[in-house]
Structure formats: C-alpha cells, structure tokens
Design an enzyme around this catalytic site. Sequence first.
Site, PDB file in Angstrom:
ATOM      1  N   ARG A  82      12.249  -6.044   2.895  1.00 51.66           N
ATOM      2  CA  ARG A  82      11.616  -5.514   4.109  1.00 51.66           C
ATOM      3  C   ARG A  82      10.711  -6.556   4.750  1.00 51.66           C
ATOM      4  NH1 ARG A  82       8.600   0.092   3.352  1.00 51.66           N
ATOM      5  NH2 ARG A  82       7.009  -1.263   2.462  1.00 51.66           N
ATOM      6  N   LYS A 184       6.769  -3.903   9.157  1.00 50.97           N
ATOM      7  CA  LYS A 184       5.378  -3.752   8.743  1.00 50.97           C
ATOM      8  C   LYS A 184       4.520  -4.829   9.405  1.00 50.97           C
ATOM      9  CE  LYS A 184       3.485  -1.979   4.476  1.00 50.97           C
ATOM     10  NZ  LYS A 184       2.842  -0.793   5.037  1.00 50.97           N
ATOM     11  N   GLU A 220       6.379   9.731  11.942  1.00 50.68           N
ATOM     12  CA  GLU A 220       5.658   9.543  10.680  1.00 50.68           C
ATOM     13  C   GLU A 220       4.166   9.536  10.959  1.00 50.68           C
ATOM     14  OE1 GLU A 220       6.113   5.697   8.801  1.00 50.68           O
ATOM     15  OE2 GLU A 220       6.689   4.756  10.680  1.00 50.68           O
TER      16      GLU A 220
HETATM   17  N1  PLP Z   1       5.149   4.298   6.946  1.00 50.82           N
HETATM   18  C1  PLP Z   1       4.178   3.430   7.237  1.00 50.82           C
HETATM   19  C2  PLP Z   1       3.785   3.275   8.654  1.00 50.82           C
HETATM   20  C3  PLP Z   1       3.568   2.681   6.220  1.00 50.82           C
HETATM   21  O1  PLP Z   1       2.601   1.818   6.500  1.00 50.82           O
HETATM   22  C4  PLP Z   1       3.978   2.864   4.885  1.00 50.82           C
HETATM   23  C5  PLP Z   1       3.401   2.085   3.797  1.00 50.82           C
HETATM   24  O2  PLP Z   1       3.902   1.100   3.359  1.00 50.82           O
HETATM   25  C6  PLP Z   1       5.002   3.789   4.634  1.00 50.82           C
HETATM   26  C7  PLP Z   1       5.554   4.485   5.674  1.00 50.82           C
HETATM   27  C8  PLP Z   1       5.489   4.009   3.245  1.00 50.82           C
HETATM   28  O3  PLP Z   1       6.326   2.974   2.842  1.00 50.82           O
HETATM   29  P1  PLP Z   1       6.499   2.584   1.315  1.00 50.82           P
HETATM   30  O4  PLP Z   1       6.971   3.823   0.636  1.00 50.82           O
HETATM   31  O5  PLP Z   1       7.518   1.536   1.320  1.00 50.82           O
HETATM   32  O6  PLP Z   1       5.177   2.154   0.836  1.00 50.82           O
HETATM   33  C1  COI Z   2       1.174   1.287   1.708  1.00 48.47           C
HETATM   34  O1  COI Z   2       1.424   2.461   1.412  1.00 48.47           O
HETATM   35  O2  COI Z   2       1.330   0.365   0.915  1.00 48.47           O
HETATM   36  C2  COI Z   2       0.693   0.920   3.022  1.00 48.47           C
HETATM   37  O3  COI Z   2       0.791  -0.214   3.376  1.00 48.47           O
HETATM   38  C3  COI Z   2       0.099   1.936   3.878  1.00 48.47           C
HETATM   39  C4  COI Z   2      -1.273   1.588   4.313  1.00 48.47           C
HETATM   40  C5  COI Z   2      -1.697   2.649   5.251  1.00 48.47           C
HETATM   41  C6  COI Z   2      -2.230   1.464   3.175  1.00 48.47           C
END
Ligand code: PLP
Ligand code: COI
Length: 341
Positions: A82, A184, A220
């Site tokens: 990612r 991200k 989201e």
């Molecule tokens: N959506 C957003 C906007 C995020 O910042 C995060 C955090 O990483 C997620 C979703 C969840 O993603 P992940 O499960 O890969 O941490």
């Molecule tokens: C994560 O879940 O790792 C993120 O980057 C989300 C952030 C809002 C802390």
Amino acid sequence: MEKKNIDWSNLGFGYIETEKRFVSNYKNGAWDEGALVSDSMITMSECAGVLQYAQTCFEGMKAYTTEDGRIVTFRPDLNAARMEDSCKRLQMPVFPQDKFIEAVSKVVEANEAYVPPYGSGATLYIRPYMFGSSPVIGVKPADEYQFRIFATPVGPYFKGGVKPLTIRVSDFDRAAPNGTGHIKAGLNYAMSLYPIVTAHEEGYDENMYLDPKTRTKVEETGGANFLFITKDGKVVTPKSSSILPSITRRSLMQVAKDYLGLEVEEREVYLDELENFAECGLCGTAAVISPVGKVVDHGKEICFPSGMNDMGPVTKKLYDTLTGIQMGRIEAPEGWIHVIK
Ligand code: PLP
Ligand code: COI
C-alpha cells in the site's frame, strides 16, 4: 530482555519516544542502505517538498506479543504494497517492499523493551513514512526523500476502550471522486482535522464521510473503514474507489467467511439503509474493531439494536477471532503472521 517500566494497561493512543528508528535517504535517484539511529529529530530545508506541498505518505501497523512469547507483525507485506501505491500517486520513489519489511523488523527488535507484554491490552504501533526533503518552490516533486520508521507503544485508539461510539455524518468530504482517498497521504488527514475537532467539541467520537460525488453513500471515518452486520448476520462493507483499502477490513472479511462461516458483501452502502443494520463497527490498525452504537445525521439518530453498552455479538466474534489470530491464540491463514523473534 527487560521491559521498560510503563503502565501498559493504561496507555492511550499517544506518542512515547522509543530508542531506535530506521532512516534511509533517497538521493541521485537511489536509496542508501539505511540504518537504525538514536536521534528522533529531523533537520531539513525550509523549502522541503513536504513542508511546502505536503509531499508525504505513511503507513500504520502493529507488533504484538503472542501468547507463547513471540513478537510478530500482521501482514506487513500489505503495508509495504500500500505504501508503494501511495508513493506512486504522490510522485515519490518507492522504498523496496522487501527492504520495508526488513526495516520494520529491525525497528521492532531494536525497541523490544517497548513491545507491550501479552495480555496487557497494549501493542507497539509502527509508523513507516516518507517525505520530500529537498527544496521545491515551483509545484513539482522533490528530488530527495527520506523514509523513516519509528515505533511507539499504544493502547486503545478511542477513549473508553470498547464502549460503542457515537458518530456524526460530516458535511465535509475526506476525498475527491478521483483524488487521494485510496492512499495514505498526509494531506487526507490534514483535511480531517477541522471536522474531527468540531465533532469532538459537539460530543461525537468520529465523522462518517459520505461519497464525495453524490453524498448518499457511506465511505469511512477519518481513520477507519466501516463494517455493518445485517439482521440476518451478513457482514457488509462499503465499496468505493475513494476509501483507504484497510488491511484490517480485508482480513476481517476473510475471517468472517472462512472462520465464522458468515456471508460477506462488499458493496455500495447507502446512508438511508443504515437503520436496517443490526450492528456497526469501525475497523483499522489503530481502531482494531470499535463498535458504533449510534450515527447522527443532522439531528436524526440512527441507533443500532446492539445498543450503547456492548459490542454487538457478531462484531464481538470478529474481534475475538482477529485478535486471537494476531496474538497467536488462533491459527492464522498462511502468510498472515510475520515472526520477528
Ligand atoms: N481508513 C483510513 C482513512 C485509515 O487511516 C486507516 C488506518 O490505517 C484505515 C482505514 C484502516 O486501515 P488498516 O486496517 O490498514 O490500518
Ligand atoms: C492506523 O490505523 O494505523 C492509522 O493510520 C489511522 C490513524 C487515524 C491513526
């Protein structure tokens, strides 16, 4: 290995400086070897690409102590992939995926004293990130970059642990239809600061962002994807090209299907169908699975039958299975657990 004297069980989601971080520099078209360093401070040009035009992206992942005392990370290959997508969209050089995973392991090992013990409720949060470090004044990509990874022990992202959250429907958008919502990028989070501060001031835990084109569909929150459970026990998650493809959500959908035998569906979810769901949760690395009790749409309250006291029963099963896999209590699918030591 003697652990640091930290009150692990009462940690919030904050920054505690740890001993070592990984740093690699990109110059003249190539990454250097990179190294672990002790200095947590960064010095760069006043005109650095990151400072002027927000050329930066990041990842979020965790290291866990398992029941049998190993230290592991969860699907770090997906974070590496990612981050590659984020870098490409932001005209940044890709840090090689195998080196990314290696560097994550080095940082965790070097900060072993900060990896919270099994059963403490805390984990070691790992933050890989990259930014344009050389001067740019015309709008263009920087020539030089820094890739870094630090780690910090954390507790639950939401205060109150597993108490159901109250979320409001935001009037702001977090992404444009063909923008950067799926990567991200730091800029996605800068834009969410005004809506999150005002949400907190008004007594809400988070914002629900809608699709930026029609504002009729659920996307989201600022930092997590949504999961919904239908009254007949199906797991539904919003499908959209402008949400971040959460690794937790993708894993949970597989867990729901393969471990719990539930039907799963990734599809467009309309705001006006929320009242039909039995349970709702937020999922992400930081959020794990945090139950949502109520969504407020401009004064209209949508209360999920699971209520404001407990996690809904299906959400709880998903939570227990996922955390069981991460903590080594439940056998993981092939390749999900990366053992560091
Ligand atoms: N959506 C957003 C906007 C995020 O910042 C995060 C955090 O990483 C997620 C979703 C969840 O993603 P992940 O499960 O890969 O941490
Ligand atoms: C994560 O879940 O790792 C993120 O980057 C989300 C952030 C809002 C802390």
